[in-house]
Design a protein around this motif. Structure first.
Motif, short mmCIF file in Angstrom:
data_model
loop_
_atom_site.label_atom_id
_atom_site.label_comp_id
_atom_site.label_asym_id
_atom_site.label_seq_id
_atom_site.Cartn_x
_atom_site.Cartn_y
_atom_site.Cartn_z
N PRO A 293 0.80 -1.23 0.00
CA PRO A 293 0.00 0.00 0.00
C PRO A 293 0.83 1.27 0.00
CG PRO A 293 -0.09 -1.06 2.15
CD PRO A 293 0.59 -2.02 1.22
N ASN A 294 2.09 1.18 0.42
CA ASN A 294 2.96 2.36 0.41
C ASN A 294 3.37 2.73 -1.01
OD1 ASN A 294 4.42 -0.15 0.50
ND2 ASN A 294 6.30 1.03 0.73
N ILE A 295 3.27 1.77 -1.93
CA ILE A 295 3.64 2.02 -3.33
C ILE A 295 2.42 2.38 -4.18
CG2 ILE A 295 4.52 0.92 -5.44
CD1 ILE A 295 6.48 -0.63 -3.70
N ALA A 296 1.33 1.64 -4.00
CA ALA A 296 0.12 1.86 -4.81
C ALA A 296 -1.12 1.75 -3.91
CB ALA A 296 0.07 0.84 -5.94
N PRO A 297 -1.37 2.77 -3.09
CA PRO A 297 -2.47 2.70 -2.11
C PRO A 297 -3.86 2.54 -2.70
CG PRO A 297 -1.56 4.94 -2.26
CD PRO A 297 -0.64 4.04 -3.00
N ILE A 298 -4.16 3.20 -3.80
CA ILE A 298 -5.48 3.09 -4.42
C ILE A 298 -5.69 1.68 -4.97
CG2 ILE A 298 -6.96 3.92 -6.31
CD1 ILE A 298 -5.50 6.64 -6.05
N THR A 299 -4.67 1.18 -5.63
CA THR A 299 -4.74 -0.15 -6.24
C THR A 299 -4.88 -1.23 -5.17
OG1 THR A 299 -3.28 0.68 -7.99
CG2 THR A 299 -3.62 -1.70 -7.88
N VAL A 300 -4.10 -1.13 -4.11
CA VAL A 300 -4.16 -2.11 -3.02
C VAL A 300 -5.53 -2.07 -2.35
CG1 VAL A 300 -3.29 -2.69 -0.71
CG2 VAL A 300 -1.69 -2.22 -2.58
N GLU A 301 -6.04 -0.88 -2.09
CA GLU A 301 -7.36 -0.75 -1.45
C GLU A 301 -8.46 -1.38 -2.32
OE1 GLU A 301 -10.26 2.63 0.61
OE2 GLU A 301 -8.67 3.26 -0.75
N ASN A 302 -8.38 -1.18 -3.62
CA ASN A 302 -9.35 -1.76 -4.55
C ASN A 302 -9.26 -3.28 -4.52
OD1 ASN A 302 -11.21 -1.60 -7.00
ND2 ASN A 302 -9.46 -2.65 -7.89
N PHE A 303 -8.05 -3.81 -4.56
CA PHE A 303 -7.84 -5.26 -4.54
C PHE A 303 -8.35 -5.86 -3.23
CE2 PHE A 303 -5.19 -9.13 -4.17
CZ PHE A 303 -5.47 -9.73 -5.38
N GLN A 304 -8.03 -5.19 -2.13
CA GLN A 304 -8.47 -5.67 -0.82
C GLN A 304 -10.00 -5.67 -0.72
OE1 GLN A 304 -6.20 -2.87 1.55
NE2 GLN A 304 -4.83 -4.49 2.27
N LYS A 305 -10.63 -4.66 -1.27
CA LYS A 305 -12.09 -4.59 -1.25
C LYS A 305 -12.68 -5.79 -2.00
CE LYS A 305 -15.95 -1.60 -2.72
NZ LYS A 305 -16.55 -2.48 -3.73
N LEU A 306 -12.13 -6.09 -3.16
CA LEU A 306 -12.63 -7.21 -3.95
C LEU A 306 -12.39 -8.55 -3.26
CD1 LEU A 306 -11.50 -5.97 -7.49
CD2 LEU A 306 -13.83 -6.01 -6.58
N VAL A 307 -11.24 -8.69 -2.62
CA VAL A 307 -10.96 -9.91 -1.87
C VAL A 307 -11.94 -10.06 -0.72
CG1 VAL A 307 -9.28 -11.10 -0.38
CG2 VAL A 307 -8.51 -10.00 -2.49
N SER A 308 -12.21 -8.96 0.01
CA SER A 308 -13.13 -9.02 1.14
C SER A 308 -14.55 -9.38 0.70
CB SER A 308 -13.14 -7.69 1.90
OG SER A 308 -13.70 -6.65 1.12
N GLU A 309 -14.89 -9.03 -0.54
CA GLU A 309 -16.21 -9.36 -1.10
C GLU A 309 -16.24 -10.76 -1.72
OE1 GLU A 309 -16.72 -6.19 -3.88
OE2 GLU A 309 -17.35 -4.74 -2.37
N LYS A 310 -15.09 -11.46 -1.67
CA LYS A 310 -14.95 -12.79 -2.28
C LYS A 310 -15.21 -12.75 -3.80
CE LYS A 310 -16.02 -15.32 1.97
NZ LYS A 310 -15.85 -14.15 2.85
N PHE A 311 -14.90 -11.61 -4.39
CA PHE A 311 -15.12 -11.38 -5.82
C PHE A 311 -14.36 -12.38 -6.69
CE2 PHE A 311 -13.94 -9.41 -9.86
CZ PHE A 311 -15.12 -8.85 -10.29
N TYR A 312 -13.16 -12.73 -6.27
CA TYR A 312 -12.29 -13.56 -7.12
C TYR A 312 -12.54 -15.06 -7.01
CZ TYR A 312 -9.53 -9.32 -7.90
OH TYR A 312 -9.12 -8.05 -8.25
#
Length: 200
Positions: free
Chosen positions: A59-78
């Protein structure tokens, strides 16, 4: 006789159902992991084959991207999505609910890479995870790719946001599977994608 049949059937069901469970904790490449409901910077991809990969997010390198990925993982999207595009010595790409390379989630995010005005010094080397996108720089959604080998020519144009830290044998297995064009002949399916805590 009927009792024996019932007992054998019950044992068979227990064995089958027991084998269908996800690996919620265990060890991979001398690294112990345990699933958690908490959002962490460590993500486990378990394939339907039982093979595992563990990613560390930055998240220190790409905070927006990491937050988006984490959101999708938490929703079991993948869960149950495939790696629809596989190119040996380049990368494996997944995260499309359509399985065609044309789909995504409901949202798109800003591309966090140099040519889009965002500093990102994470190199596209073996094991690095990055966001797939169209020609539009802010079009990344849910599709991601994991580099099989060095792909430094992508640096500055794609949002790298983490790295594989365990399960390189799984990456190799997927990357070298038989393909028809760029799509695997046999689906390379993610059974579950979950947050984990790890003990190195």
């Amino acid at each position: 006789m009927k009792k024996k049949i019932i007992v054998l059937t019950s044992l068979f069901l227990i064995l089958i159902l027991g084998g269908c469970g996800a690996k919620t904790e265990g060890e991979i490449d001398n690294m112990k992991f345990k699933e958690t409901e908490e959002i962490t910077n460590y993500v486990k991809i378990e394939m339907t084959t039982g093979d595992l990969m563990i990613l560390e997010l930055y998240p220190n390198i790409a905070p927006i991207t990491v937050e988006n990925f984490q959101k999708l993982v938490s929703e079991k999207f993948y869960d149950n999505l495939i790696f629809h595009r596989v190119i040996e010595d380049f990368m494996i790409q997944g995260g499309d609910p359509q399985g065609t390379g044309m789909g995504g989630s409901n949202n798109t995010i800003k591309g966090e890479f140099e040519s889009n005005g965002v500093a990102n010094n994470l190199k596209h080397e073996r094991g690095v995870i990055s966001m797939a996108r169209s020609q539009i720089k802010d079009s990344a959604s849910s599709q991601f790719f994991i580099c099989h080998k060095d792909a430094s020519y992508l640096d500055g144009d794609y949002a790298a946001f983490g790295k594989l830290i365990a399960g390189f044998d799984t990456l190799d297995k997927i990357a070298t599977t038989k393909v028809n064009g760029e799509k695997p002949v046999t689906d390379q399916k993610m059974k579950t994608v979950r947050f984990v805590t790890i003990e190195k």
